[in-house]
Design a protein around this motif. Structure first.
Motif, PDB file in Angstrom:
ATOM      1  N   ALA A   8      -5.959  17.427  -7.558  1.00 17.82           N
ATOM      2  CA  ALA A   8      -5.088  16.607  -8.505  1.00 17.82           C
ATOM      3  C   ALA A   8      -4.168  17.663  -9.292  1.00 17.82           C
ATOM      4  N   ASP A   9      -4.748  19.005  -9.506  1.00 21.34           N
ATOM      5  CA  ASP A   9      -3.341  19.745 -10.685  1.00 21.34           C
ATOM      6  C   ASP A   9      -1.926  20.071  -9.838  1.00 21.34           C
ATOM      7  N   HIS A  10      -2.221  20.304  -8.410  1.00 19.64           N
ATOM      8  CA  HIS A  10      -1.368  20.345  -7.089  1.00 19.64           C
ATOM      9  C   HIS A  10      -0.484  19.146  -7.017  1.00 19.64           C
ATOM     10  N   ARG A  11      -1.413  17.697  -7.564  1.00 21.38           N
ATOM     11  CA  ARG A  11       0.203  16.416  -7.372  1.00 21.38           C
ATOM     12  C   ARG A  11       0.809  16.886  -8.738  1.00 21.38           C
ATOM     13  N   ARG A  12       0.338  17.025  -9.922  1.00 20.15           N
ATOM     14  CA  ARG A  12       0.684  17.321 -11.149  1.00 20.15           C
ATOM     15  C   ARG A  12       2.160  17.959 -11.706  1.00 20.15           C
ATOM     16  N   ARG A  13       1.696  19.116 -10.916  1.00 13.62           N
ATOM     17  CA  ARG A  13       2.882  20.664 -10.451  1.00 13.62           C
ATOM     18  C   ARG A  13       4.575  19.697  -9.433  1.00 13.62           C
ATOM     19  N   HIS A  14       3.998  18.900  -8.734  1.00  8.05           N
ATOM     20  CA  HIS A  14       5.179  17.993  -7.464  1.00  8.05           C
ATOM     21  C   HIS A  14       5.864  17.760  -8.793  1.00  8.05           C
ATOM     22  N   PRO A  15       6.045  17.204  -9.095  1.00  5.95           N
ATOM     23  CA  PRO A  15       7.456  16.421  -9.958  1.00  5.95           C
ATOM     24  C   PRO A  15       7.462  17.498 -11.244  1.00  5.95           C
ATOM     25  N   ILE A  16       7.243  18.128 -11.162  1.00  5.91           N
ATOM     26  CA  ILE A  16       8.074  18.987 -12.612  1.00  5.91           C
ATOM     27  C   ILE A  16       8.023  19.860 -11.349  1.00  5.91           C
ATOM     28  N   TRP A  17       8.101  19.991 -10.197  1.00  2.00           N
ATOM     29  CA  TRP A  17       8.750  21.741  -9.676  1.00  2.00           C
ATOM     30  C   TRP A  17      10.752  20.417  -9.443  1.00  2.00           C
ATOM     31  N   GLY A  18       9.798  19.128  -9.378  1.00  2.00           N
ATOM     32  CA  GLY A  18      11.365  18.639  -8.719  1.00  2.00           C
ATOM     33  C   GLY A  18      12.347  18.127  -9.762  1.00  2.00           C
ATOM     34  N   LYS A  19      11.570  17.884 -10.653  1.00  2.00           N
ATOM     35  CA  LYS A  19      12.653  17.984 -12.023  1.00  2.00           C
ATOM     36  C   LYS A  19      13.598  18.432 -12.060  1.00  2.00           C
ATOM     37  N   LEU A  20      12.823  20.086 -12.304  1.00  2.00           N
ATOM     38  CA  LEU A  20      13.352  21.729 -12.526  1.00  2.00           C
ATOM     39  C   LEU A  20      14.307  21.880 -11.348  1.00  2.00           C
ATOM     40  N   GLY A  21      14.114  20.988 -10.280  1.00  2.00           N
ATOM     41  CA  GLY A  21      14.982  21.768  -9.308  1.00  2.00           C
ATOM     42  C   GLY A  21      16.437  20.863  -9.360  1.00  2.00           C
ATOM     43  N   ASP A  22      16.453  19.230  -9.848  1.00  2.00           N
ATOM     44  CA  ASP A  22      17.313  18.584 -10.189  1.00  2.00           C
ATOM     45  C   ASP A  22      18.205  18.944 -11.389  1.00  2.00           C
ATOM     46  N   TYR A  24      18.594  22.572 -12.074  1.00  2.00           N
ATOM     47  CA  TYR A  24      18.952  24.133 -12.244  1.00  2.00           C
ATOM     48  C   TYR A  24      18.970  24.310 -10.999  1.00  2.00           C
ATOM     49  N   GLY A  25      18.988  23.223  -9.667  1.00  2.00           N
ATOM     50  CA  GLY A  25      19.651  23.116  -8.341  1.00  2.00           C
ATOM     51  C   GLY A  25      18.394  23.530  -7.363  1.00  2.00           C
ATOM     52  N   ARG A  26      17.859  22.575  -5.937  1.00  2.00           N
ATOM     53  CA  ARG A  26      16.804  23.074  -5.795  1.00  2.00           C
ATOM     54  C   ARG A  26      16.561  23.892  -5.157  1.00  2.00           C
ATOM     55  N   LYS A  27      17.861  24.441  -4.391  1.00  2.00           N
ATOM     56  CA  LYS A  27      17.337  26.243  -3.316  1.00  2.00           C
ATOM     57  C   LYS A  27      17.234  26.808  -5.109  1.00  2.00           C
ATOM     58  N   ARG A  28      17.544  27.293  -5.626  1.00  2.00           N
ATOM     59  CA  ARG A  28      17.057  28.418  -6.707  1.00  2.00           C
ATOM     60  C   ARG A  28      15.657  28.235  -7.306  1.00  2.00           C
ATOM     61  N   LEU A  72      10.267  19.898   0.192  1.00  2.00           N
ATOM     62  CA  LEU A  72      10.779  18.562   1.378  1.00  2.00           C
ATOM     63  C   LEU A  72      12.198  18.440   0.421  1.00  2.00           C
ATOM     64  N   ALA A  73      12.791  18.654  -0.351  1.00  2.00           N
ATOM     65  CA  ALA A  73      13.766  18.598  -1.439  1.00  2.00           C
ATOM     66  C   ALA A  73      14.434  19.312  -0.809  1.00  2.00           C
ATOM     67  N   LEU A  74      14.350  20.573  -0.259  1.00  2.00           N
ATOM     68  CA  LEU A  74      15.834  21.268   0.785  1.00  2.00           C
ATOM     69  C   LEU A  74      16.524  20.351   1.863  1.00  2.00           C
ATOM     70  N   ILE A  75      15.285  19.852   2.683  1.00  2.00           N
ATOM     71  CA  ILE A  75      14.894  18.664   3.535  1.00  2.00           C
ATOM     72  C   ILE A  75      16.157  17.937   3.477  1.00  2.00           C
ATOM     73  N   PRO A 151      24.481  14.268  -4.005  1.00  2.00           N
ATOM     74  CA  PRO A 151      24.327  15.214  -2.292  1.00  2.00           C
ATOM     75  C   PRO A 151      25.008  16.548  -2.953  1.00  2.00           C
ATOM     76  N   GLY A 152      24.237  16.902  -2.460  1.00  2.00           N
ATOM     77  CA  GLY A 152      24.789  18.185  -1.914  1.00  2.00           C
ATOM     78  C   GLY A 152      24.135  19.147  -3.524  1.00  2.00           C
ATOM     79  N   SER A 153      23.077  19.044  -4.028  1.00  2.00           N
ATOM     80  CA  SER A 153      22.490  19.612  -5.236  1.00  2.00           C
ATOM     81  C   SER A 153      22.055  20.676  -4.770  1.00  2.00           C
ATOM     82  N   CYS A 154      21.562  21.596  -4.350  1.00  2.00           N
ATOM     83  CA  CYS A 154      20.410  21.921  -3.356  1.00  2.00           C
ATOM     84  C   CYS A 154      21.278  23.723  -4.691  1.00  2.00           C
ATOM     85  N   CYS A 155      22.189  23.825  -4.311  1.00  3.27           N
ATOM     86  CA  CYS A 155      22.070  25.327  -4.934  1.00  3.27           C
ATOM     87  C   CYS A 155      22.382  25.272  -6.989  1.00  3.27           C
TER      88      CYS A 155
END
Length: 155
Positions: A8-22, A24-28, A72-75, A151-155
């Motif tokens: 459950a803790d692992h599932r809570r962290r996925h959206p946080i990392w995903g939002k931060l990737g959106d 500040y950049g997914r690759k970063r 998965l976000a980078l893919i 699109p192309g927002s991974c860096c």
């Protein structure tokens, strides 16, 4: 903490990392998650007590959540829609093999080299992954720039 609590803790962290990737950049953020995972692994290997090991494992788990979400976000950012299924399938195969072989390999390391080796083995592999992603993972150019959600927002 039970096994279900950890999931459950692992599932809570996925959206946080995903939002931060959106934001500040997914690759970063993927590189940051590798660094957090490696820091947690190194600290786990040098843990001096059970409470410190538990705390460092939480740090390592936070990095691992970013690795799973970031891959998965980078893919999604780097691979054309027609090819994404193949890449996500390869990612799922690697995760399945790791789920089966990881405990076996970790037990082998622990049996022959000690429990700290199960954490230290992550360091060279993670450094290779960090250097490879940093140098070879080229993000497509985007008019919106880094950190955008288009699109192309991974860096």
């Amino acid at each position: 903490m039970g096994r279900d609590d950890l999931r459950a803790d692992h599932r809570r962290r996925h959206p946080i990392w995903g939002k931060l990737g959106d934001l500040y950049g997914r690759k970063r953020l993927f590189l940051t998650s590798i660094a957090v995972f490696l820091a947690g692994s190194a600290l786990c290997g040098t843990a001096w007590s059970m409470p410190s090991l538990i705390g460092f494992r939480a740090l390592q788990g936070a990095g691992a959540g970013g690795l799973a979400a970031g891959a998965l976000a980078l893919i999604g950012s780097l691979v054309p829609p027609r090819e994404r299924g193949r890449y996500q399938g390869m990612t799922a195969i690697v995760m399945a093999v790791g789920t089966v072989a990881g405990p076996w390999f970790g037990g082998l390391l622990t049996e022959h080299l000690g429990w700290r080796a199960a954490f230290f083995v992550n360091l060279p592999l993670g450094l290779i992954a960090f250097v490879w992603v940093r140098s070879c993972c080229a993000c497509p150019s985007s008019a919106a720039g880094p950190g955008s959600t288009g699109p192309g927002s991974c860096c």
